[in-house]
Design an enzyme around this catalytic site. Structure first.
Site, PDB file in Angstrom:
ATOM      1  N   HIS A 159       8.591  -3.120  47.256  1.00  0.00           N
ATOM      2  CA  HIS A 159       8.450  -4.191  48.257  1.00  0.00           C
ATOM      3  C   HIS A 159       9.362  -3.976  49.445  1.00  0.00           C
ATOM      4  CE1 HIS A 159      12.010  -6.763  47.201  1.00  0.00           C
ATOM      5  NE2 HIS A 159      11.794  -6.311  45.981  1.00  0.00           N
ATOM      6  N   ASP A 194      17.618  -3.912  46.710  1.00  0.00           N
ATOM      7  CA  ASP A 194      16.416  -4.742  46.467  1.00  0.00           C
ATOM      8  C   ASP A 194      15.706  -5.001  47.800  1.00  0.00           C
ATOM      9  OD1 ASP A 194      14.538  -6.383  45.352  1.00  0.00           O
ATOM     10  OD2 ASP A 194      15.887  -8.038  44.949  1.00  0.00           O
ATOM     11  N   GLU A 246       7.158 -10.012  48.577  1.00  0.00           N
ATOM     12  CA  GLU A 246       7.355 -10.033  47.119  1.00  0.00           C
ATOM     13  C   GLU A 246       8.328 -11.129  46.722  1.00  0.00           C
ATOM     14  OE1 GLU A 246       9.598  -8.827  43.377  1.00  0.00           O
ATOM     15  OE2 GLU A 246      10.322  -9.193  45.395  1.00  0.00           O
ATOM     16  N   GLU A 247       9.388 -11.289  47.519  1.00  0.00           N
ATOM     17  CA  GLU A 247      10.482 -12.188  47.146  1.00  0.00           C
ATOM     18  C   GLU A 247      10.090 -13.663  47.163  1.00  0.00           C
ATOM     19  OE1 GLU A 247      13.092 -11.153  45.855  1.00  0.00           O
ATOM     20  OE2 GLU A 247      13.848  -9.319  46.760  1.00  0.00           O
ATOM     21  N   ASP A 259      11.075  -0.895  42.242  1.00  0.00           N
ATOM     22  CA  ASP A 259      11.814  -2.033  42.790  1.00  0.00           C
ATOM     23  C   ASP A 259      13.225  -1.972  42.213  1.00  0.00           C
ATOM     24  OD1 ASP A 259      12.842  -4.366  43.694  1.00  0.00           O
ATOM     25  OD2 ASP A 259      11.384  -5.688  42.726  1.00  0.00           O
ATOM     26  N   HIS A 261      19.983 -10.271  46.666  1.00  0.00           N
ATOM     27  CA  HIS A 261      19.669 -11.577  47.258  1.00  0.00           C
ATOM     28  C   HIS A 261      20.888 -12.206  47.941  1.00  0.00           C
ATOM     29  CE1 HIS A 261      16.221 -11.873  44.064  1.00  0.00           C
ATOM     30  NE2 HIS A 261      16.029 -10.917  44.952  1.00  0.00           N
TER      31      HIS A 261
HETATM   32  N1  BES Z   1      13.893  -6.868  42.376  1.00  0.00           N
HETATM   33  C1  BES Z   1      13.750  -8.185  41.893  1.00  0.00           C
HETATM   34  C2  BES Z   1      13.404  -8.244  40.419  1.00  0.00           C
HETATM   35  C3  BES Z   1      14.498  -7.905  39.448  1.00  0.00           C
HETATM   36  C4  BES Z   1      15.798  -8.305  39.648  1.00  0.00           C
HETATM   37  C5  BES Z   1      14.159  -7.238  38.300  1.00  0.00           C
HETATM   38  C6  BES Z   1      16.792  -7.985  38.722  1.00  0.00           C
HETATM   39  C7  BES Z   1      15.119  -6.960  37.341  1.00  0.00           C
HETATM   40  C8  BES Z   1      16.441  -7.330  37.554  1.00  0.00           C
HETATM   41  C9  BES Z   1      12.658  -8.900  42.668  1.00  0.00           C
HETATM   42  O1  BES Z   1      12.639  -8.561  44.021  1.00  0.00           O
HETATM   43  C10 BES Z   1      12.865 -10.389  42.563  1.00  0.00           C
HETATM   44  O2  BES Z   1      13.847 -10.892  43.027  1.00  0.00           O
HETATM   45  N2  BES Z   1      11.934 -11.071  41.928  1.00  0.00           N
HETATM   46  C11 BES Z   1      12.032 -12.498  41.772  1.00  0.00           C
HETATM   47  C12 BES Z   1      10.717 -13.007  41.218  1.00  0.00           C
HETATM   48  C13 BES Z   1       9.613 -13.101  42.237  1.00  0.00           C
HETATM   49  C14 BES Z   1       8.343 -13.466  41.521  1.00  0.00           C
HETATM   50  C15 BES Z   1       9.927 -14.118  43.311  1.00  0.00           C
HETATM   51  C16 BES Z   1      13.118 -12.903  40.776  1.00  0.00           C
HETATM   52  O3  BES Z   1      13.496 -12.086  39.933  1.00  0.00           O
HETATM   53  O4  BES Z   1      13.534 -14.050  40.825  1.00  0.00           O
HETATM   54 ZN    ZN Z   2      13.053  -6.676  44.442  1.00  0.00          ZN
END
Ligand code: BES
Ligand code: ZN
Length: 457
Positions: free
Chosen positions: A213, A231, A265-266, A293, A369
Site C-alpha cells: 500500500h 508502513d 489501505e489504512e 506490507d 502510524h
Molecule cells: N501494516 C499494517 C498492518 C500490520 C501492522 C500488520 C502490524 C501486522 C503488524 C496496516 O497498514 C494497518 O495498519 N492495517 C490496519 C487495518 C486496516 C484494515 C485499517 C490495522 O492493523 O489496524
Molecule cells: Zn501497512
C-alpha cells in the site's frame, strides 16, 4: 452466536456527496459507509459516534465481527481510535453496501468459495539465480527515503495524491517496452492506486499480483506528519526494486504480472478492495497475490513470517519452497488475527493470497502510524527488505513462468539524493575519484618522477 439482523437502527442510502474540504487536500468524502469491524474494537466506533453526538448504527453482529455504519468523513478518525485503543489490532474494512458489510461477518462468510489452488512446480532455477543477485538493498533504502520524505501519503491529502504521480513516473522510467504499462486507478479519492503491467505471452489471461500500500497514516489525517517508512514505503520500495530488476533482465512472463501500489489501505483496505472486486466482476483470473506490507524492520529471531490468516495455505507452502530454495532466509508462521492488510481483499474474492511479514506480530514495529515511523528505526538501510525482494522476484518468475530475454543493462545512475552511504563505499561510485582519475594521477606522478630523475642524472 447467530447474527442479529434486528440491530439495524436506520439504514440510509449508500450515495455519497463531496462537500467538506480536507486541510491540504481536495474535497473530503461524506455520506454513509458500511464497515465490518472486530467486536473487540467497537469501543473505538462508539467513541467516534460519541464525538459526533450520534448513536452508533450497528447493522449486524456475530460472535467476532460487527457491521456498522460510519460517515465517510469519520473513517480517518475511526482508524485513529482503533489504532490508539487497540494498538492497531482491531482493523476494519469499508464496504460500499450494507449487504457487503453484513456478508463479511464470519457467520455469513464461511460459504465464500475459494478457487481451486494452482500447482506450484519449481522449474525456473536458472532465471531466478540470474536475477536475485542483482537486487540492490541500497536502491530499496533510497526509495524508502524518498517516499518517507513526503509529509504524508494520506489517501485524501495533496501529498498523498502527489505520491501516486511520483510513483507512476518512477515506474514508467523502468522500461521502454511499449507493452509494459503504468496506470493510475481512480477510486474517487485524492490518492490513486498505481499499477504496472508486464503482459504475459502464452497465458496472458492469467494474472500474478505483487502489491503493497502506498498510503500512510498518523494522528491528524491530511495535515499529519506520517512518514510511513516501514508502513509501507518499505513494501513499495521492495516492489519497485523487483520490477526494476525483472525489467532490466527483459523478463518476458508467460502469465501477466501486475505490480500494484494500493491507495487507502489504512482506512479500511479500500483501494485494494475496489480493485479485487472489479477483477472479480470482470472475471479476470488472478492465480496468486503477494502482499508486501512492512518489510524492513527485523523485530524477531527469524527473517520472514508468513501470516496464516486470510491467506492460502497452498501458496504459503510455495513461498516456503522459494525461501528455502532461493532466498536463503529463515522463516516462521504467525497470524494477524484480523484482516490486517490488502491480501485480505484478494482472499475475500477467492484469490490465493499471501502476506510475508517482517516480524512476528507481537514483535512488530511500534513506531508505525506515528511521525516516528522513519528509516532510522530500521538502521538507515534496507538489509531486511532485500530478503523480501528476493522472495518476490522468485515468486514472480516461478509463478508467472516465461523467460528472461537478456542480461541486465548496465545499472542506471541511482536517483540523486543525500547520504548514499552504501553506494559511495564502492569504487567507481559517485563520491569516489574513480579508476580513470587514479590512472591520470599515476601518469602525472610518473612524468614528474622521470623529469626529476633526468635533472638529477
Ligand atoms: N501494516 C499494517 C498492518 C500490520 C501492522 C500488520 C502490524 C501486522 C503488524 C496496516 O497498514 C494497518 O495498519 N492495517 C490496519 C487495518 C486496516 C484494515 C485499517 C490495522 O492493523 O489496524
Ligand atoms: Zn501497512
Amino acid at each position: 452466536m447467530r447474527s442479529v439482523l434486528g440491530w439495524i437502527a436506520v439504514v440510509m442510502g449508500a450515495g455519497s456527496t463531496l462537500v467538506a474540504a480536507e486541510p491540504g487536500g481536495r474535497e473530503a468524502e461524506v455520506g454513509p459507509r458500511f464497515v465490518s469491524i472486530g467486536r473487540d474494537a467497537l469501543d473505538a466506533a462508539l467513541a467516534v459516534a460519541e464525538r459526533r453526538g450520534a448513536p452508533l448504527r450497528i447493522l449486524d453482529i456475530d460472535a467476532d465481527v460487527a457491521a456498522i455504519e460510519v460517515d465517510a468523513g469519520d473513517l480517518g478518525l475511526l482508524a485513529e481510535e482503533v489504532h490508539a485503543r487497540h494498538d492497531r489490532c482491531g482493523g476494519f474494512v469499508v464496504h460500499d453496501t450494507v449487504g457487503a458489510a453484513i456478508a463479511a461477518l464470519p457467520v455469513h462468510a464461511a460459504a465464500a468459495a475459494v478457487r481451486p489452488e494452482t500447482d506450484y512446480p519449481l522449474d525456473r532455477a536458472e532465471a531466478v539465480r540470474t536475477v536475485l543477485p542483482t537486487l540492490d538493498a541500497g536502491r530499496i533504502r533510497d526509495t524508502i527515503r524518498e517516499l518517507s520524505a513526503m509529509q504524508n501519503r494520506y489517501y485524501q491529502s495533496a501529498t498523498g495524491a502527489a505520491a501516486s504521480i511520483w510513483l507512476r513516473d518512477r515506474w514508467r522510467g523502468l522500461s521502454a517496452r511499449p507493452e509494459v504499462t503504468v496506470e493510475l486507478v481512480d477510486h474517487g479519492y485524492a490518492q490513486r492506486s498505481v499499477v504496472l503491467t508486464i503482459p504475459g505471452g502464452a497465458r496472458a489471461d492469467e494474472v500474478v499480483v505483487i502489491g503493497g500500500h502506498l498510503d500512510s497514516i498518523a494522528a491528524g489525517g491530511a495535515g499529519s506528519t506520517a512518514p510511513g517508512a516501514d508502513d509501507d514505503a518499505s513494501g513499495i520500495a521492495t516492489i519497485t526494486e523487483v520490477a526494476r530488476v525483472l525489467l532490466a533482465h527483459d523478463y518476458r512472463p508467460a502469465r501477466t504480472v501486475k505490480f500494484m501500489a494500493y491507495a487507502a489501505e489504512e482506512v479500511g483496505l479500500r483501494g485494494s478492495q475496489l480493485i479485487a472486486r472489479d477483477y472479480q466482476r470482470r472475471e479476470i483470473r488472478v492465480v496468486g497475490a503477494l502482499q508486501l506490507d512492512m518489510t524492513n524492520y527485523q523485530g524477531s529471531d527469524k527473517d520472514i513470517w508468513l501470516m496464516k490468516d486470510f491467506t492460502s495455505a497452498a501458496q504459503n507452502g510455495f513461498l516456503i519452497q522459494l525461501i528455502e530454495g532461493y532466498v536463503g532466509a529463515t522463516w516462521g508462521l504467525d497470524a494477524c488475527g484480523y484482516a490486517c492488510s490488502d491480501h485480505a481483499s484478494w482472499f475475500r474474492t477467492g484469490v490465493p493470497a499471501s502476506m510475508p511479514f517482517e516480524s512476528r506480530s507481537r514483535d512488530r514495529n511500534r513506531a508505525i502510524h506515528t511521525r516516528r515511523d522513519t528509516l532510522e528505526t530500521s538502521g538507515n538501510n534496507a538489509a531486511h527488505a532485500v530478503k523480501f525482494a528476493r522472495l518476490a522476484a522468485a515468486y514472480a518468475i516461478e509463478l508467472a513462468k516465461g523467460e528472461i530475454a537478456a542480461p541486465p543493462a548496465p545499472p542506471a545512475p541511482a536517483p540523486e539524493i543525500a547520504a548514499t552511504e552504501d553506494r559511495s563505499a564502492a569504487p567507481g561510485a559517485p563520491g569516489h575519484p574513480g579508476a580513470a582519475a587514479c590512472i591520470a594521477l599515476f601518469l602525472i606522478c610518473l612524468w614528474f618522477a622521470r623529469a626529476a630523475a633526468a635533472r638529477i642524472g
